[in-house]
Scaffold this motif. Sequence first.
Motif, mmCIF file in Angstrom:
data_model
loop_
_atom_site.group_PDB
_atom_site.id
_atom_site.type_symbol
_atom_site.label_atom_id
_atom_site.label_comp_id
_atom_site.label_asym_id
_atom_site.label_seq_id
_atom_site.Cartn_x
_atom_site.Cartn_y
_atom_site.Cartn_z
ATOM 1 N N HIS A 16 50.587 31.311 19.300
ATOM 2 C CA HIS A 16 48.977 31.411 19.262
ATOM 3 C C HIS A 16 48.530 33.028 18.978
ATOM 4 O O HIS A 16 47.641 33.242 18.119
ATOM 5 N N LEU A 17 49.353 33.837 19.277
ATOM 6 C CA LEU A 17 49.220 35.314 19.017
ATOM 7 C C LEU A 17 49.265 35.368 17.479
ATOM 8 O O LEU A 17 48.604 36.264 16.977
ATOM 9 N N ALA A 18 50.423 34.752 16.880
ATOM 10 C CA ALA A 18 50.540 35.030 15.626
ATOM 11 C C ALA A 18 49.303 34.601 14.718
ATOM 12 O O ALA A 18 48.905 35.447 13.908
ATOM 13 N N ASN A 19 48.816 33.561 15.204
ATOM 14 C CA ASN A 19 47.396 33.013 14.475
ATOM 15 C C ASN A 19 46.624 34.182 14.605
ATOM 16 O O ASN A 19 45.720 34.451 13.594
ATOM 17 N N ASP A 20 46.309 34.761 15.758
ATOM 18 C CA ASP A 20 45.041 35.557 16.121
ATOM 19 C C ASP A 20 45.421 36.928 15.079
ATOM 20 O O ASP A 20 44.128 37.399 14.658
ATOM 21 N N PHE A 21 46.558 37.420 15.207
ATOM 22 C CA PHE A 21 46.780 38.495 14.248
ATOM 23 C C PHE A 21 46.859 38.298 12.846
ATOM 24 O O PHE A 21 46.665 39.188 12.145
ATOM 25 N N ASN A 22 46.975 37.106 12.328
ATOM 26 C CA ASN A 22 46.912 36.980 10.874
ATOM 27 C C ASN A 22 45.649 36.695 10.342
ATOM 28 O O ASN A 22 45.393 37.145 9.380
ATOM 29 N N TYR A 23 44.846 35.851 11.298
ATOM 30 C CA TYR A 23 43.715 35.493 10.695
ATOM 31 C C TYR A 23 42.430 36.339 11.587
ATOM 32 O O TYR A 23 41.591 36.692 10.991
ATOM 33 N N GLY A 24 42.606 36.263 12.924
ATOM 34 C CA GLY A 24 41.436 36.662 13.521
ATOM 35 C C GLY A 24 41.099 38.154 13.624
ATOM 36 O O GLY A 24 39.942 38.416 13.901
ATOM 37 N N ILE A 25 41.922 38.919 13.217
ATOM 38 C CA ILE A 25 41.540 40.380 13.493
ATOM 39 C C ILE A 25 40.883 40.854 12.177
ATOM 40 O O ILE A 25 40.025 41.832 12.170
ATOM 41 N N ASP A 26 40.685 40.078 11.093
ATOM 42 C CA ASP A 26 39.764 40.412 9.871
ATOM 43 C C ASP A 26 39.375 39.284 8.989
ATOM 44 O O ASP A 26 39.800 39.094 7.841
ATOM 45 N N LYS A 27 38.602 38.484 9.958
ATOM 46 C CA LYS A 27 37.954 37.306 9.338
ATOM 47 C C LYS A 27 37.228 37.482 7.931
ATOM 48 O O LYS A 27 37.078 36.722 7.118
ATOM 49 N N GLY A 28 36.677 38.631 8.270
ATOM 50 C CA GLY A 28 35.579 38.874 7.089
ATOM 51 C C GLY A 28 36.431 39.101 5.580
ATOM 52 O O GLY A 28 36.050 38.626 4.721
ATOM 53 N N GLY A 29 37.459 40.138 5.626
ATOM 54 C CA GLY A 29 38.269 40.434 4.432
ATOM 55 C C GLY A 29 39.645 39.626 4.390
ATOM 56 O O GLY A 29 40.173 39.552 3.270
ATOM 57 N N GLY A 30 39.763 38.781 5.366
ATOM 58 C CA GLY A 30 41.013 37.969 5.106
ATOM 59 C C GLY A 30 42.335 38.858 5.010
ATOM 60 O O GLY A 30 43.345 38.084 4.585
ATOM 61 N N ILE A 31 42.366 39.843 5.449
ATOM 62 C CA ILE A 31 43.531 40.582 5.229
ATOM 63 C C ILE A 31 44.133 40.935 6.639
ATOM 64 O O ILE A 31 43.698 42.016 7.130
ATOM 65 N N GLY A 32 44.818 40.062 7.488
ATOM 66 C CA GLY A 32 45.189 40.290 8.883
ATOM 67 C C GLY A 32 46.776 40.835 8.689
ATOM 68 O O GLY A 32 47.256 41.457 7.634
ATOM 69 N N LEU A 33 47.458 40.960 9.831
ATOM 70 C CA LEU A 33 48.646 41.526 9.925
ATOM 71 C C LEU A 33 49.703 40.444 9.241
ATOM 72 O O LEU A 33 49.416 39.322 9.222
#
Length: 190
Positions: A58-75
């Motif tokens: 769950h958290l891997a998903n949040d940090f990959n996508y959820g932290i920067d939905k606008g730019g699409g560049i997550g962790l």
Amino acid sequence: MLKLEDHYKDYREKLNLAMAPERAAEIEKLALALQDAWINKKYVYFCGNGGSAGNAIHLANDFNYGIDKGGGIGLRVEALPANSAVITCIGNDEGYENIFSQQINVKANEGDVLVILSGSGNSPNVVKALEAGNKIGMNTFAILGFSGGKCKSIAKNPIHFPIDDMQIAEDLQLIVGHICMQWLYANGRG
């Protein structure tokens, strides 16, 4: 028979007590390490067993996508329990206690971040993952319940909630992750 209303009140009180103010400094260390990994394009690895494995995914998903939905560049992030073929292969050939440390030894580099999610902090596979991560020079964290177990003394940065309740311990893993995720979403890469 316990009324649901009474159970709800008890559960809420336990959760509230576990969220002691002193945890904020420990959580901030994790948030800053995640932000640094984001800035410097380091990898972040999550792992845990059972419900904690589900939380890692769950958290891997949040940090990959959820932290920067606008730019699409997550962790650059991976949940080590997510690949059942890898887990069963390593478990079968090398032993279940090595399912995470083997992956860490293959994938991780110095300066990457490892986040262990564990209720007890005593499962051999997460203990060995922390040991492997420390040996490589990773920035190691462990979000723990109960006494913190062995992981509390092995992790460079333990986040310990002394709560003797597995469900609340697992809830707290997601709460910590979501606090960090929302903070990163609000603050970006600095």
